[in-house]
Design a protein around this motif. Structure first.
Motif, PDB file in Angstrom:
ATOM      1  N   GLY A 234       0.838  -1.201   0.000  1.00  0.00           N
ATOM      2  CA  GLY A 234       0.000   0.000   0.000  1.00  0.00           C
ATOM      3  C   GLY A 234       0.864   1.237   0.000  1.00  0.00           C
ATOM      4  O   GLY A 234       1.669   1.433   0.928  1.00  0.00           O
ATOM      5  N   PRO A 237       0.062   7.606   2.134  1.00  0.00           N
ATOM      6  CA  PRO A 237       1.046   8.335   2.944  1.00  0.00           C
ATOM      7  C   PRO A 237       1.802   7.437   3.922  1.00  0.00           C
ATOM      8  O   PRO A 237       3.021   7.599   4.096  1.00  0.00           O
ATOM      9  N   ALA A 238       1.123   6.464   4.549  1.00  0.00           N
ATOM     10  CA  ALA A 238       1.807   5.601   5.514  1.00  0.00           C
ATOM     11  C   ALA A 238       2.866   4.758   4.803  1.00  0.00           C
ATOM     12  O   ALA A 238       4.023   4.675   5.252  1.00  0.00           O
ATOM     13  N   ASP A 257       1.761  -1.296  -4.758  1.00  0.00           N
ATOM     14  CA  ASP A 257       0.401  -0.738  -4.718  1.00  0.00           C
ATOM     15  C   ASP A 257      -0.422  -1.297  -5.864  1.00  0.00           C
ATOM     16  O   ASP A 257       0.076  -1.486  -6.970  1.00  0.00           O
ATOM     17  N   LYS A 258      -1.710  -1.525  -5.561  1.00  0.00           N
ATOM     18  CA  LYS A 258      -2.554  -2.139  -6.586  1.00  0.00           C
ATOM     19  C   LYS A 258      -2.990  -1.136  -7.655  1.00  0.00           C
ATOM     20  O   LYS A 258      -3.479  -1.530  -8.699  1.00  0.00           O
ATOM     21  N   GLY A 263      -2.524   6.854  -2.495  1.00  0.00           N
ATOM     22  CA  GLY A 263      -3.687   6.394  -1.735  1.00  0.00           C
ATOM     23  C   GLY A 263      -4.805   7.419  -1.735  1.00  0.00           C
ATOM     24  O   GLY A 263      -4.978   8.157  -2.707  1.00  0.00           O
ATOM     25  N   GLN A 264      -5.544   7.469  -0.627  1.00  0.00           N
ATOM     26  CA  GLN A 264      -6.642   8.446  -0.539  1.00  0.00           C
ATOM     27  C   GLN A 264      -6.104   9.867  -0.642  1.00  0.00           C
ATOM     28  O   GLN A 264      -6.731  10.727  -1.252  1.00  0.00           O
ATOM     29  N   ASN A 273      -3.953  20.898   6.149  1.00  0.00           N
ATOM     30  CA  ASN A 273      -3.492  20.823   7.537  1.00  0.00           C
ATOM     31  C   ASN A 273      -2.246  19.956   7.695  1.00  0.00           C
ATOM     32  O   ASN A 273      -2.009  19.388   8.738  1.00  0.00           O
ATOM     33  N   VAL A 307      -1.695  -7.239  -3.928  1.00  0.00           N
ATOM     34  CA  VAL A 307      -1.274  -8.354  -3.080  1.00  0.00           C
ATOM     35  C   VAL A 307      -2.522  -9.127  -2.678  1.00  0.00           C
ATOM     36  O   VAL A 307      -3.521  -8.533  -2.259  1.00  0.00           O
ATOM     37  N   THR A 336      -2.524  -0.692   3.790  1.00  0.00           N
ATOM     38  CA  THR A 336      -3.483  -0.776   2.679  1.00  0.00           C
ATOM     39  C   THR A 336      -4.660   0.183   2.838  1.00  0.00           C
ATOM     40  O   THR A 336      -5.521   0.224   1.964  1.00  0.00           O
ATOM     41  N   TYR A 340     -14.028   3.756   0.486  1.00  0.00           N
ATOM     42  CA  TYR A 340     -15.362   4.226   0.913  1.00  0.00           C
ATOM     43  C   TYR A 340     -16.363   3.095   0.880  1.00  0.00           C
ATOM     44  O   TYR A 340     -16.332   2.241  -0.007  1.00  0.00           O
ATOM     45  N   GLN A 384     -13.968  18.704   1.237  1.00  0.00           N
ATOM     46  CA  GLN A 384     -12.984  19.077   0.207  1.00  0.00           C
ATOM     47  C   GLN A 384     -13.527  18.813  -1.180  1.00  0.00           C
ATOM     48  O   GLN A 384     -13.339  19.596  -2.100  1.00  0.00           O
ATOM     49  N   ASP A 523      -4.353   4.255   8.106  1.00  0.00           N
ATOM     50  CA  ASP A 523      -5.800   4.086   8.291  1.00  0.00           C
ATOM     51  C   ASP A 523      -6.253   2.638   8.465  1.00  0.00           C
ATOM     52  O   ASP A 523      -7.334   2.386   8.989  1.00  0.00           O
ATOM     53  N   ASN A 530      -6.769   8.648  11.028  1.00  0.00           N
ATOM     54  CA  ASN A 530      -7.315   9.036   9.720  1.00  0.00           C
ATOM     55  C   ASN A 530      -6.865  10.432   9.261  1.00  0.00           C
ATOM     56  O   ASN A 530      -7.680  11.258   8.842  1.00  0.00           O
ATOM     57  N   VAL A 532      -3.427  12.494   7.209  1.00  0.00           N
ATOM     58  CA  VAL A 532      -2.188  12.296   6.450  1.00  0.00           C
ATOM     59  C   VAL A 532      -0.998  12.277   7.417  1.00  0.00           C
ATOM     60  O   VAL A 532      -0.149  11.380   7.365  1.00  0.00           O
TER      61      VAL A 532
END
Ligand SMILES: Cc1cc2nc3c(=O)[nH]c(=O)nc-3n(C[C@H](O)[C@H](O)[C@H](O)COP(=O)(O)OP(=O)(O)OC[C@H]3O[C@@H](n4cnc5c(N)ncnc54)[C@H](O)[C@@H]3O)c2cc1C
Length: 553
Positions: A234, A237-238, A257-258, A263-264, A273, A307, A336, A340, A384, A523, A530, A532
């Motif tokens: 994944g 950011p993490a 990454d798939k 990511g989000q 922020n 994966v 990962t 939603y 956003q 996340d 939750n 960044v």
């Protein structure tokens, strides 16, 4: 940038050489000069130039050629490059034909041979024609072109994939853009072949899968080594943070990454922020910086590659991918993230990608210019999304079950929304039905207090509701909470199964799962924040525990 072309054709080699020399002398810095003595070669080459997105500014053709006359050639050329200027090179005796051609092929000019001195008899005419051509010329987009139907889930998937992987591309809607049909015809394809991607070198891929397109664009789908110190699954950011720290601290690291990096956060139009960026930064910008940084430290990035399972064997963890390949690592960071929740409603399912989107406000917003759209969800991502959509849509309505946004959204976003005249918050409101033929056209909304229903025009519905972790694929003994988030560290002690699976003398490290050497960050982890910044912090922290784990094994 590709230079526009000046195309000269004459069957007499001496005349051809002379015209080529004169053209080069004056125009070679601004134009590519192409000269040929063969009409057939010229006719065959024109569609190839077009496929590659090149433009012809001017044709200069001899009138008397054995295969066809210059006027006939210019008629053919006009079909492919209708805006190019057309000039005949004629002998004095052919001026009548040239004058007739002014009407027949809308000839722009004719030049009598010989044209010496060119400063008097050639350049002034061509300068004038080229100036005229330049005033209408808009340089063609030089990257990838994606042709498809706006309201098609396959087109949407490809758009998201290209944008996520930071490939600049031009979207051509077959129903609204004449260039789209022209390109399809040029490649001998039909609307049944859509979506199609025209690559920079002019080749076309029809209905490509994400994996096929990724491979063609040079993304790396296969690992180069058989064993890594650290595999990160994944690249949100993490995962990106774990990759930067893993790589910079000397671990042989692979990041998988798939879909695409980011990511989000990569889909966010503006992250306001995140520490150190007082004016905010877009998710794409953050992603570009992070993936470049990770690769600079020698991290291998594999995408698009999903994966599907992990099998620990002794100290080695075998990671299987959807394409059947395998990577072996000594330690793993699972990052990962989440996806939603689907809005469970059959009438909306059929419009997924055709007016109904999960997140994805940035890739689709432009298609809804001047139209009303709805956003479902009360969190920051919904806020956003609504702000981004408000720039192009006529009106944006945010539907939430709660009376307002105060309990679920950051105050700075609530304030921004309050100051945006074309956004309306509809509290205590649920979407009960979606209506339309090929694409979403209307929604039925219900007020949760009065149960009154009303039908509204809606071109788009963007859903940002509750999240679900990407952990269904993990079948090994990794303890998850009731919602599927991965339990780590001390929290594991609360689970009845823990003692059966954990057989080590030490306690699990803070971000370690109940399988030693497998960590979770961001996340996807139970109790994550939750954000960044917290995902980045956990990614970095996980690597310090990876070092401890590797040192003891
Ligand atoms: C629109 C939007 C706006 C946001 N704005 C903000 C903001 O302004 N400020 C803020 O702090 N937070 C914001 N957030 C939240 C923030 O983006 C997330 O908290 C953060 O991205 C979580 O990072 P992550 O790395 O844990 O997971 P994710 O970002 O979810 O990344 C997970 C990655 O894992 C990949 N993956 C999943 N399963 C597999 C698999 N089996 N194999 C391979 N790869 C897999 C996915 O493709 C994805 O790339 C926003 C979120 C959204 C959606």
């Amino acid at each position: 940038m590709k230079l526009p072309i000046i195309f000269a054709i004459d069957d007499d080699p001496q005349v051809l050489q002379a015209i080529q020399q004169d053209l080069r002398k004056k125009y070679r810095k601004q134009y590519r000069i192409i000269a040929t003595s063969s009409v057939q070669e010229a006719i065959d080459s024109l569609p190839e130039f077009k496929k590659k997105g090149e433009e012809v500014a001017l044709f200069l053709s001899d009138q008397r050629m054995p295969e066809m006359t210059g006027v006939e050639f210019l008629m053919q050329a006009r079909k492919i490059f209708p805006n190019a200027k057309r000039t005949l090179l004629t002998a004095y005796s052919d001026t009548d034909a040239a004058v007739r051609a002014i009407n027949e092929v809308q000839l722009d000019y004719y030049i009598a041979k010989p044209w010496d001195p060119p400063e008097e008899k050639l350049y002034p005419v061509l300068d004038d024609l080229l100036d005229d051509w330049q005033s209408d010329y808009r340089p063609a987009f030089e990257g990838l072109k994606l042709i498809g139907y706006q309201f098609s889930s396959q087109s949407h998937e490809l758009k998201d994939f290209l944008a996520g992987n930071l490939f600049p591309y031009q979207w051509l809607d077959i129903e609204n853009d004449a260039q789209a049909q022209e390109l399809l015809d040029l490649h001998g394809k039909t609307r049944n072949d859509l979506p199609a991607v025209v690559l920079e070198e002019g080749a076309i891929m029809t209905r490509p899968t994400i994996a096929e397109l990724g491979e063609k664009l040079g993304l790396q789908p296969k690992a180069t080594q058989s064993l890594y110190d650290l595999a990160i699954i994944g690249a949100g950011p993490a995962g990106l943070a774990a990759a930067v720290y893993g790589g910079s601290e000397g671990l042989k690291t692979i990041l998988i990454d798939k879909r695409a990096p980011g990511g989000q956060a990569g889909t966010s139009s503006r992250i306001e922020n995140y520490l150190g960026f007082p004016n905010g930064l877009s998710g794409a910008d953050l992603t570009r910086r992070a993936i470049t940084q990770a690769q600079r430290f020698g991290v291998e990035f594999l995408a698009p590659q999903e994966v599907i399972s992990i099998k620990p064997q002794g100290l080695y963890k075998h990671i299987s991918m959807a394409d059947g390949s395998e990577v072996v690592a000594r330690a793993i960071v699972l990052s990962t993230g989440v996806a939603y929740h689907k809005l469970e409603n059959e009438s909306l399912d059929k419009f997924t990608g055709a007016g109904v989107y999960y997140g994805a406000a940035t890739t689709e917003a432009y298609a809804f210019r001047g139209k009303p759209v709805y956003v479902v969800g009360g969190g920051n991502s919904a806020g956003q999304g609504a702000m981004y959509l408000s720039r192009t849509a006529s009106e944006v309505f945010i539907c939430v079950r709660r009376p307002d946004l105060s309990e679920t959204m950051s105050q700075y976003l609530i304030d921004q929304i309050g100051r945006t005249p074309n956004i309306t918050v509809l509290g205590c409101t649920e979407i009960v039905e979606g209506l339309g033929n090929e694409q979403l056209e209307c929604l039925i909304l219900e007020n949760m207090d009065s149960h009154a229903r009303r039908k509204v025009q809606a071109a788009g519905l963007f859903i940002f509701i509750g999240t679900k972790p990407f952990t269904d694929w993990i079948e090994m003994d990794i303890i998850k909470d009731a919602k599927g988030f991965i339990a780590t560290g001390r929290d594991l002690g609360r689970y009845a199964d823990f003692k059966q699976v954990w057989k080590h003398d030490r306690e699990p490290y803070l971000l370690e799962t109940c399988s030693a050497g497998i960590f979770a960050a961001g996340d996807v982890r139970a109790g994550a924040m939750n954000r960044v910044a917290s995902a980045v912090g956990e990614g970095a922290m996980a690597v310090s525990f990876v070092h401890k784990y590797l040192a003891e094994n």
